[in-house]
Design a protein around this motif. Structure first.
Motif, PDB file in Angstrom:
ATOM      1  N   ALA A  13       1.008  -1.136  -0.018  1.00 48.87           N
ATOM      2  CA  ALA A  13      -0.492  -0.407   0.021  1.00 48.87           C
ATOM      3  C   ALA A  13       0.850   1.624  -0.085  1.00 48.87           C
ATOM      4  CB  ALA A  13      -0.877  -0.031   1.331  1.00 48.87           C
ATOM      5  N   THR A  14       2.698   1.078   0.269  1.00 40.91           N
ATOM      6  CA  THR A  14       2.927   2.226   0.695  1.00 40.91           C
ATOM      7  C   THR A  14       2.926   3.341  -1.161  1.00 40.91           C
ATOM      8  OG1 THR A  14       4.924   0.955   0.552  1.00 40.91           O
ATOM      9  CG2 THR A  14       3.621   1.615   2.908  1.00 40.91           C
ATOM     10  N   GLY A  16       2.721   2.682  -6.221  1.00 41.80           N
ATOM     11  CA  GLY A  16       2.579   2.416  -6.899  1.00 41.80           C
ATOM     12  C   GLY A  16       0.967   1.716  -6.756  1.00 41.80           C
ATOM     13  N   MET A  17       0.771   0.806  -7.761  1.00 43.58           N
ATOM     14  CA  MET A  17      -0.799   0.592  -7.911  1.00 43.58           C
ATOM     15  C   MET A  17      -1.667   0.375  -6.781  1.00 43.58           C
ATOM     16  SD  MET A  17      -0.983  -2.000 -10.937  1.00 43.58           S
ATOM     17  CE  MET A  17       0.335  -3.141 -11.233  1.00 43.58           C
ATOM     18  N   GLY A  18      -0.843  -0.247  -5.058  1.00 45.21           N
ATOM     19  CA  GLY A  18      -1.542   0.010  -4.021  1.00 45.21           C
ATOM     20  C   GLY A  18      -1.797   0.897  -2.833  1.00 45.21           C
ATOM     21  N   LYS A  19      -0.387   1.827  -3.740  1.00 48.06           N
ATOM     22  CA  LYS A  19      -1.452   3.139  -2.493  1.00 48.06           C
ATOM     23  C   LYS A  19      -2.781   3.675  -3.563  1.00 48.06           C
ATOM     24  CE  LYS A  19      -0.188   8.147  -2.142  1.00 48.06           C
ATOM     25  NZ  LYS A  19       1.358   8.799  -2.296  1.00 48.06           N
ATOM     26  N   ALA A  20      -2.451   3.728  -4.700  1.00 49.28           N
ATOM     27  CA  ALA A  20      -3.755   4.406  -5.850  1.00 49.28           C
ATOM     28  C   ALA A  20      -4.993   3.138  -5.419  1.00 49.28           C
ATOM     29  CB  ALA A  20      -3.617   4.031  -7.081  1.00 49.28           C
ATOM     30  N   ILE A  21      -4.751   2.084  -5.091  1.00 49.77           N
ATOM     31  CA  ILE A  21      -6.107   1.278  -4.939  1.00 49.77           C
ATOM     32  C   ILE A  21      -6.422   1.419  -3.190  1.00 49.77           C
ATOM     33  CG2 ILE A  21      -6.302  -1.121  -4.425  1.00 49.77           C
ATOM     34  CD1 ILE A  21      -4.526  -1.824  -6.878  1.00 49.77           C
ATOM     35  N   ALA A  22      -5.753   1.794  -2.307  1.00 48.94           N
ATOM     36  CA  ALA A  22      -5.680   1.742  -0.718  1.00 48.94           C
ATOM     37  C   ALA A  22      -6.667   3.473  -1.225  1.00 48.94           C
ATOM     38  CB  ALA A  22      -4.866   1.880  -0.164  1.00 48.94           C
ATOM     39  N   GLU A  23      -6.106   4.609  -1.787  1.00 49.58           N
ATOM     40  CA  GLU A  23      -6.963   5.319  -2.236  1.00 49.58           C
ATOM     41  C   GLU A  23      -8.598   5.541  -2.506  1.00 49.58           C
ATOM     42  OE1 GLU A  23      -3.153   8.315  -2.584  1.00 49.58           O
ATOM     43  OE2 GLU A  23      -4.453   7.308  -3.747  1.00 49.58           O
ATOM     44  N   GLY A  24      -8.486   4.478  -3.860  1.00 53.84           N
ATOM     45  CA  GLY A  24      -9.736   3.952  -3.781  1.00 53.84           C
ATOM     46  C   GLY A  24     -10.791   3.620  -2.945  1.00 53.84           C
ATOM     47  N   LEU A  25      -9.978   2.323  -2.495  1.00 52.54           N
ATOM     48  CA  LEU A  25     -11.131   2.176  -1.469  1.00 52.54           C
ATOM     49  C   LEU A  25     -11.424   3.118  -0.459  1.00 52.54           C
ATOM     50  CD1 LEU A  25      -8.907  -1.335  -0.983  1.00 52.54           C
ATOM     51  CD2 LEU A  25     -11.258  -1.067  -2.260  1.00 52.54           C
ATOM     52  N   SER A  26     -10.222   3.759   0.248  1.00 50.79           N
ATOM     53  CA  SER A  26     -11.150   4.392   1.134  1.00 50.79           C
ATOM     54  C   SER A  26     -12.421   5.654   0.605  1.00 50.79           C
ATOM     55  CB  SER A  26      -9.673   5.653   1.900  1.00 50.79           C
ATOM     56  OG  SER A  26     -10.199   6.203   2.481  1.00 50.79           O
ATOM     57  N   SER A  27     -12.078   6.180  -0.328  1.00 54.10           N
ATOM     58  CA  SER A  27     -12.618   6.666  -1.431  1.00 54.10           C
ATOM     59  C   SER A  27     -14.123   6.523  -1.198  1.00 54.10           C
ATOM     60  CB  SER A  27     -13.038   7.102  -2.383  1.00 54.10           C
ATOM     61  OG  SER A  27     -12.747   6.196  -4.105  1.00 54.10           O
ATOM     62  N   GLU A  28     -14.185   4.759  -1.561  1.00 57.33           N
ATOM     63  CA  GLU A  28     -16.023   4.684  -1.661  1.00 57.33           C
ATOM     64  C   GLU A  28     -15.959   3.809   0.159  1.00 57.33           C
ATOM     65  OE1 GLU A  28     -17.789   3.713  -4.242  1.00 57.33           O
ATOM     66  OE2 GLU A  28     -16.646   4.937  -5.459  1.00 57.33           O
ATOM     67  N   ASN A  38       7.755   0.044   3.994  1.00 55.99           N
ATOM     68  CA  ASN A  38       8.459   2.115   3.992  1.00 55.99           C
ATOM     69  C   ASN A  38       7.218   2.189   5.431  1.00 55.99           C
ATOM     70  OD1 ASN A  38       8.599   4.593   3.201  1.00 55.99           O
ATOM     71  ND2 ASN A  38       9.897   3.915   1.359  1.00 55.99           N
ATOM     72  N   ARG A  39       7.923   2.695   6.294  1.00 52.12           N
ATOM     73  CA  ARG A  39       7.122   3.276   7.355  1.00 52.12           C
ATOM     74  C   ARG A  39       6.792   4.522   7.343  1.00 52.12           C
ATOM     75  NH1 ARG A  39       7.349   1.164  12.933  1.00 52.12           N
ATOM     76  NH2 ARG A  39       8.516   0.074  12.436  1.00 52.12           N
ATOM     77  N   GLU A  40       7.767   5.730   7.121  1.00 54.65           N
ATOM     78  CA  GLU A  40       7.420   6.595   6.623  1.00 54.65           C
ATOM     79  C   GLU A  40       6.326   7.488   5.362  1.00 54.65           C
ATOM     80  OE1 GLU A  40       9.475  11.076   4.846  1.00 54.65           O
ATOM     81  OE2 GLU A  40      11.146   9.731   5.184  1.00 54.65           O
ATOM     82  N   SER A  41       6.538   6.235   4.595  1.00 50.14           N
ATOM     83  CA  SER A  41       4.870   6.417   3.469  1.00 50.14           C
ATOM     84  C   SER A  41       3.602   5.933   3.735  1.00 50.14           C
ATOM     85  CB  SER A  41       5.893   5.492   2.216  1.00 50.14           C
ATOM     86  OG  SER A  41       6.500   6.051   1.187  1.00 50.14           O
ATOM     87  N   GLY A  42       3.931   5.056   4.397  1.00 51.04           N
ATOM     88  CA  GLY A  42       2.627   4.439   5.596  1.00 51.04           C
ATOM     89  C   GLY A  42       2.103   5.082   6.609  1.00 51.04           C
ATOM     90  N   LYS A  43       2.897   6.173   6.938  1.00 50.23           N
ATOM     91  CA  LYS A  43       2.408   6.370   7.478  1.00 50.23           C
ATOM     92  C   LYS A  43       1.661   8.480   7.192  1.00 50.23           C
ATOM     93  CE  LYS A  43       2.891   4.849  12.210  1.00 50.23           C
ATOM     94  NZ  LYS A  43       1.534   4.574  12.864  1.00 50.23           N
ATOM     95  N   ALA A  44       1.945   8.463   6.670  1.00 47.97           N
ATOM     96  CA  ALA A  44       1.750  10.130   5.783  1.00 47.97           C
ATOM     97  C   ALA A  44       0.079   9.208   4.795  1.00 47.97           C
ATOM     98  CB  ALA A  44       2.888  10.075   4.346  1.00 47.97           C
ATOM     99  N   LEU A  45       0.361   8.459   4.584  1.00 46.97           N
ATOM    100  CA  LEU A  45      -0.908   7.082   3.689  1.00 46.97           C
ATOM    101  C   LEU A  45      -2.037   7.285   5.082  1.00 46.97           C
ATOM    102  CD1 LEU A  45      -2.327   6.253   1.063  1.00 46.97           C
ATOM    103  CD2 LEU A  45      -1.170   4.487   1.780  1.00 46.97           C
ATOM    104  N   GLU A  46      -1.105   7.026   5.925  1.00 51.73           N
ATOM    105  CA  GLU A  46      -2.412   6.161   6.590  1.00 51.73           C
ATOM    106  C   GLU A  46      -2.933   8.031   7.742  1.00 51.73           C
ATOM    107  OE1 GLU A  46      -1.612   4.270  10.782  1.00 51.73           O
ATOM    108  OE2 GLU A  46      -0.943   6.054  10.865  1.00 51.73           O
ATOM    109  N   LYS A  47      -2.216   8.661   7.743  1.00 48.99           N
ATOM    110  CA  LYS A  47      -2.710  10.334   8.250  1.00 48.99           C
ATOM    111  C   LYS A  47      -3.088  11.242   6.895  1.00 48.99           C
ATOM    112  CE  LYS A  47      -0.637  14.569  10.329  1.00 48.99           C
ATOM    113  NZ  LYS A  47       0.454  15.183  10.132  1.00 48.99           N
ATOM    114  N   SER A  48      -2.848  10.355   5.952  1.00 48.31           N
ATOM    115  CA  SER A  48      -4.300  11.917   4.520  1.00 48.31           C
ATOM    116  C   SER A  48      -5.736  10.467   4.468  1.00 48.31           C
ATOM    117  CB  SER A  48      -3.663  10.597   2.873  1.00 48.31           C
ATOM    118  OG  SER A  48      -3.259   9.856   2.669  1.00 48.31           O
TER     119      SER A  48
END
Length: 248
Positions: A13-14, A16-28, A38-48
């Motif tokens: 999820a941190t 490429g495709m996994g990140k975009a998919i996570a964002e799409g799932l959240s939007s639904e 990648n802890r830094e990228s994962g935490k940033a995504l979690e926060k967003s």
């Protein structure tokens, strides 16, 4: 929101495709457990995102996969969907490929699917409808130079998907998507395996029937369809999304 209150584990999820998919799932409306190294990228995504928790770790560790399932249950009280996207390449022909690189690719791209499904399936079975979607690749069907571990692991992923669809029907649907050249860091890394890496990505773009690379958003739209009730009569199926390159 077609996935309102559904709980989903997203691996890879941190980026490429996994990140975009996570964002799409959240939007639904999905509530997410995010997996990545990648802890830094994962935490940033979690926060967003709303209703998302990031669990850093390596999917090649069986107990880490159990932790992902436990986190979903402890945080949200249920688990409905697995979106399995973690992947590595492992480049080099069979003679040159280090054995450790082979094992890492097989463990990341194939064994990790088994680990997460092993721990998740008993929880998914508690829901009226569970859903597993594996992000495989056209490399399951189309060979590329110097990609033996990747091709073998993706073919195995498709075979595992078909087998699980048989064992866990009717209340759990299991499918796979097989993307072609999608504009992510993994694609540009893959180009290094070709004779002319500096032109390999452009060649892939020209070779697709639609004359463009895929985007992570293209893949996300398909994922959202396949994990929703809109695809409720689809299981054991591989959906190719590649701009038509497999036909060239």
């Amino acid at each position: 929101m077609k996935l309102k209150d559904k709980v989903c584990i997203v691996t890879g999820a941190t980026s490429g495709m996994g990140k975009a998919i996570a964002e799409g799932l959240s939007s639904e409306g999905a509530r997410l457990v995010l997996s990545g190294r990648n802890r830094e990228s994962g935490k940033a995504l979690e926060k967003s995102l709303e209703n998302a928790v990031f669990v850093p770790g390596d999917v090649t560790d069986p107990l880490y996969n159990k932790k992902l399932v436990d986190t979903a249950v402890d945080t949200y009280g249920q688990l409905d969907i697995l979106s399995l996207n973690a992947g590595v390449l492992g480049l080099g022909n069979v003679v040159e490929l280090p054995i450790d690189t082979w094992h890492n690719a097989i463990n990341t791209n194939l064994s990790s699917l088994f680990y997460l499904c092993k721990y998740a399936l008993p929880i998914l079975q508690q829901q009226p409808q569970g859903n597993i979607l594996i992000n495989a690749s056209i490399a399951a069907f189309k060979s590329f130079p110097n990609h033996p571990a990747y091709c073998a692991s993706k073919a195995g992923a498709v075979a595992l998907m078909k087998q699980m669809a048989v064992d866990y029907a009717p209340n759990i649907r299991v499918n796979a998507i097989c993307p072609g050249p999608v504009d992510t860091p993994l694609l540009w890394e893959s180009a290094k395996a070709f004779e002319h890496p500096e032109t390999a990505v452009e060649h892939a773009k020209r070779t697709t029937l639609l004359k463009r690379l895929g985007t992570p958003e293209d893949i996300t739209k398909l994922v959202l369809f396949l994990v929703s009730d809109e695809s409720s009569w689809i299981t054991g199926t591989t959906v190719t999304i590649d701009g038509g390159i497999i036909n060239t």
